[in-house]
Write a protein that holds these residues in place. Structure first.
Motif, PDB file in Angstrom:
ATOM      1  N   LYS A  38       3.293  -3.492  12.402  1.00 38.37           N
ATOM      2  CA  LYS A  38       4.309  -2.808  11.690  1.00 38.37           C
ATOM      3  C   LYS A  38       3.831  -2.636  10.020  1.00 38.37           C
ATOM      4  CE  LYS A  38       7.982  -5.082  12.197  1.00 38.37           C
ATOM      5  NZ  LYS A  38       9.374  -5.967  12.275  1.00 38.37           N
ATOM      6  N   ALA A  39       2.653  -3.519   9.783  1.00 38.85           N
ATOM      7  CA  ALA A  39       2.102  -3.652   8.443  1.00 38.85           C
ATOM      8  C   ALA A  39       1.237  -2.370   8.546  1.00 38.85           C
ATOM      9  CB  ALA A  39       1.458  -4.654   8.415  1.00 38.85           C
ATOM     10  N   LEU A  40       0.803  -1.781   9.514  1.00 38.57           N
ATOM     11  CA  LEU A  40      -0.116  -0.807   9.786  1.00 38.57           C
ATOM     12  C   LEU A  40       0.627   0.620   9.797  1.00 38.57           C
ATOM     13  CD1 LEU A  40      -2.887  -2.246  12.334  1.00 38.57           C
ATOM     14  CD2 LEU A  40      -3.231  -1.434  10.048  1.00 38.57           C
ATOM     15  N   MET A 100       0.854  -8.060   6.191  1.00 41.84           N
ATOM     16  CA  MET A 100       0.233  -7.356   5.120  1.00 41.84           C
ATOM     17  C   MET A 100      -0.613  -6.260   5.335  1.00 41.84           C
ATOM     18  SD  MET A 100       0.161  -9.274   1.494  1.00 41.84           S
ATOM     19  CE  MET A 100       1.753 -10.044   1.752  1.00 41.84           C
ATOM     20  N   PRO A 101      -0.424  -5.073   4.882  1.00 38.13           N
ATOM     21  CA  PRO A 101      -1.497  -4.090   4.868  1.00 38.13           C
ATOM     22  C   PRO A 101      -2.986  -4.586   4.165  1.00 38.13           C
ATOM     23  CG  PRO A 101       0.139  -3.283   3.508  1.00 38.13           C
ATOM     24  CD  PRO A 101       0.305  -4.528   4.107  1.00 38.13           C
ATOM     25  N   ILE A 102      -4.077  -4.078   4.788  1.00 42.07           N
ATOM     26  CA  ILE A 102      -5.412  -4.385   3.941  1.00 42.07           C
ATOM     27  C   ILE A 102      -5.827  -2.903   3.499  1.00 42.07           C
ATOM     28  CG2 ILE A 102      -7.753  -5.101   3.891  1.00 42.07           C
ATOM     29  CD1 ILE A 102      -6.653  -7.066   5.829  1.00 42.07           C
ATOM     30  N   ILE A 148       4.697 -18.115   1.867  1.00 41.67           N
ATOM     31  CA  ILE A 148       3.757 -17.702   2.856  1.00 41.67           C
ATOM     32  C   ILE A 148       3.293 -16.377   2.451  1.00 41.67           C
ATOM     33  CG2 ILE A 148       3.970 -16.461   4.979  1.00 41.67           C
ATOM     34  CD1 ILE A 148       5.723 -18.567   6.104  1.00 41.67           C
ATOM     35  N   VAL A 149       4.123 -15.535   1.867  1.00 42.01           N
ATOM     36  CA  VAL A 149       4.001 -14.193   1.326  1.00 42.01           C
ATOM     37  C   VAL A 149       2.854 -14.338   0.228  1.00 42.01           C
ATOM     38  CG1 VAL A 149       4.709 -12.128  -0.040  1.00 42.01           C
ATOM     39  CG2 VAL A 149       6.013 -13.192   1.835  1.00 42.01           C
ATOM     40  N   SER A 150       2.706 -15.321  -0.893  1.00 39.11           N
ATOM     41  CA  SER A 150       1.954 -15.734  -1.880  1.00 39.11           C
ATOM     42  C   SER A 150       0.510 -15.851  -1.097  1.00 39.11           C
ATOM     43  CB  SER A 150       2.407 -16.597  -2.682  1.00 39.11           C
ATOM     44  OG  SER A 150       1.677 -16.949  -3.478  1.00 39.11           O
ATOM     45  N   ALA A 151       0.536 -16.545  -0.211  1.00 38.63           N
ATOM     46  CA  ALA A 151      -0.807 -16.915   0.431  1.00 38.63           C
ATOM     47  C   ALA A 151      -1.242 -15.824   1.220  1.00 38.63           C
ATOM     48  CB  ALA A 151      -0.429 -18.215   1.640  1.00 38.63           C
ATOM     49  N   ILE A 192       9.529  -2.012   4.603  1.00 39.82           N
ATOM     50  CA  ILE A 192       8.042  -2.601   4.430  1.00 39.82           C
ATOM     51  C   ILE A 192       7.194  -2.051   3.350  1.00 39.82           C
ATOM     52  CG2 ILE A 192       5.943  -3.034   5.784  1.00 39.82           C
ATOM     53  CD1 ILE A 192       7.643  -3.093   8.127  1.00 39.82           C
ATOM     54  N   ARG A 193       7.205  -0.822   2.983  1.00 32.62           N
ATOM     55  CA  ARG A 193       6.394  -0.056   1.982  1.00 32.62           C
ATOM     56  C   ARG A 193       7.016  -0.686   0.643  1.00 32.62           C
ATOM     57  NH1 ARG A 193       6.588   4.220   5.814  1.00 32.62           N
ATOM     58  NH2 ARG A 193       8.120   5.208   4.733  1.00 32.62           N
ATOM     59  N   GLN A 194       8.082  -0.818   0.539  1.00 33.39           N
ATOM     60  CA  GLN A 194       8.693  -1.170  -0.919  1.00 33.39           C
ATOM     61  C   GLN A 194       8.554  -2.681  -0.996  1.00 33.39           C
ATOM     62  OE1 GLN A 194      13.067  -0.135  -0.672  1.00 33.39           O
ATOM     63  NE2 GLN A 194      12.671   2.007  -0.692  1.00 33.39           N
ATOM     64  N   LYS A 195       8.478  -3.693   0.132  1.00 32.57           N
ATOM     65  CA  LYS A 195       8.379  -4.937  -0.333  1.00 32.57           C
ATOM     66  C   LYS A 195       6.808  -5.144  -0.318  1.00 32.57           C
ATOM     67  CE  LYS A 195      10.767  -6.471   3.209  1.00 32.57           C
ATOM     68  NZ  LYS A 195      11.576  -7.358   4.186  1.00 32.57           N
ATOM     69  N   GLY A 196       5.906  -4.534   0.469  1.00 34.75           N
ATOM     70  CA  GLY A 196       4.498  -4.775   0.496  1.00 34.75           C
ATOM     71  C   GLY A 196       4.117  -5.800   1.734  1.00 34.75           C
ATOM     72  N   TYR A 197       5.172  -6.085   2.557  1.00 34.42           N
ATOM     73  CA  TYR A 197       4.804  -6.999   3.689  1.00 34.42           C
ATOM     74  C   TYR A 197       5.810  -6.620   4.763  1.00 34.42           C
ATOM     75  CZ  TYR A 197       8.627 -10.114   2.161  1.00 34.42           C
ATOM     76  OH  TYR A 197       9.794 -10.741   1.865  1.00 34.42           O
ATOM     77  N   SER A 198       5.514  -7.040   6.209  1.00 30.13           N
ATOM     78  CA  SER A 198       6.495  -6.871   7.019  1.00 30.13           C
ATOM     79  C   SER A 198       6.827  -8.092   7.801  1.00 30.13           C
ATOM     80  CB  SER A 198       5.683  -6.127   8.158  1.00 30.13           C
ATOM     81  OG  SER A 198       4.725  -6.673   8.641  1.00 30.13           O
TER      82      SER A 198
END
Length: 243
Positions: free
Chosen positions: A136-138, A198-200, A228-231, A177-183
């Protein structure tokens, strides 16, 4: 065969011979100039050949794009390895590197934790693009039209009771997901597995892959989400700096 002759023309160009004329190509290939002209016209229209100067041809810029795609697929697992190992060490869970391919996703690499789990996203596996945090991050950055196509074609299948099967729900979810930056995913594809993705992005700010962390629900629920999100942000940043 026509395709074979076309490839033979492209193969005449190398580091020492970067420009060629039609008569030179015809002589090298022992083909009539009229035949070479016909193939060259098609290659020129498609951008594979450019007229370097009147009567002299060289390889087109489209090969830069193709080379970048190949290089990305080769280099991504290599340049991501250190960041993935560090991410797995800091979170204690399996890290996964995913890329999209048509309307699916492919796991390029995975770094298992000391207590690995069985997930669909194992190295080399093709996985659904519509479920799980890594996918989903993709999907969130592939455009609404592609998302709609996936649903209209009947590609979306129920894997668990948590799989998102409604188009409108999915579109809303991807916007979040786009707003938060992660799924985030809880048992969408693999029962009992929680994951964050998280997208790259490459240097052109285009999404080229996703990085995710996955672990069993009973362990993941005890971990601090923000940590987790920070890492993951730190790991993604390291990878993006090398792209």
């Amino acid at each position: 065969m026509s395709a074979e002759k076309t490839l033979e023309i492209l193969e005449q160009f190398d580091f020492e011979t970067r420009t060629l004329s039609v008569p030179e190509l015809a002589a090298r290939l022992q083909q009539p100039q009229s035949s070479v002209y016909r193939h060259m016209r098609i290659l020129k229209e498609k951008g594979y050949i450019i007229e370097h100067s009147p009567g002299l041809y060289s390889l087109g810029y489209i090969f830069l794009k193709l080379a970048k795609i190949v290089k990305m697929d080769i280099d991504l697992p290599v340049i991501s390895q250190e960041a993935m190992r560090e991410l797995t060490r800091s979170t204690g869970e399996t890290s996964i590197l995913l890329v999209h391919s048509n309307l699916q996703a492919v796991c390029l690499a995975a770094v298992p934790s000391g207590h690995p789990i069985k997930v669909s996203s194992e190295q080399g596996n093709i996985v659904p693009i519509y479920g799980g945090a890594s996918s989903k991050a993709l999907l969130a950055y592939m455009g609404d039209q592609i998302v709609e196509d996936i649903f209209k074609r009947g590609i979306v299948k129920k894997h668990t009771n948590k799989t998102i099967l409604d188009l409108d729900e999915m579109l809303t979810h991807l916007e979040e997901i786009r707003q938060k930056g992660y799924s985030f995913s809880d048992s969408e594809i693999d029962e009992g597995v929680i994951s964050y993705g998280m997208p790259i992005f490459d240097s052109d700010n285009k999404p080229v892959a996703s990085l995710s962390i996955a672990g069993p629900k009973e362990r993941m629920e005890k971990k601090e989400k923000n940590e987790i999100v920070s890492a993951m942000k730190k790991a993604v940043g390291k990878i993006e700096n090398q792209l």
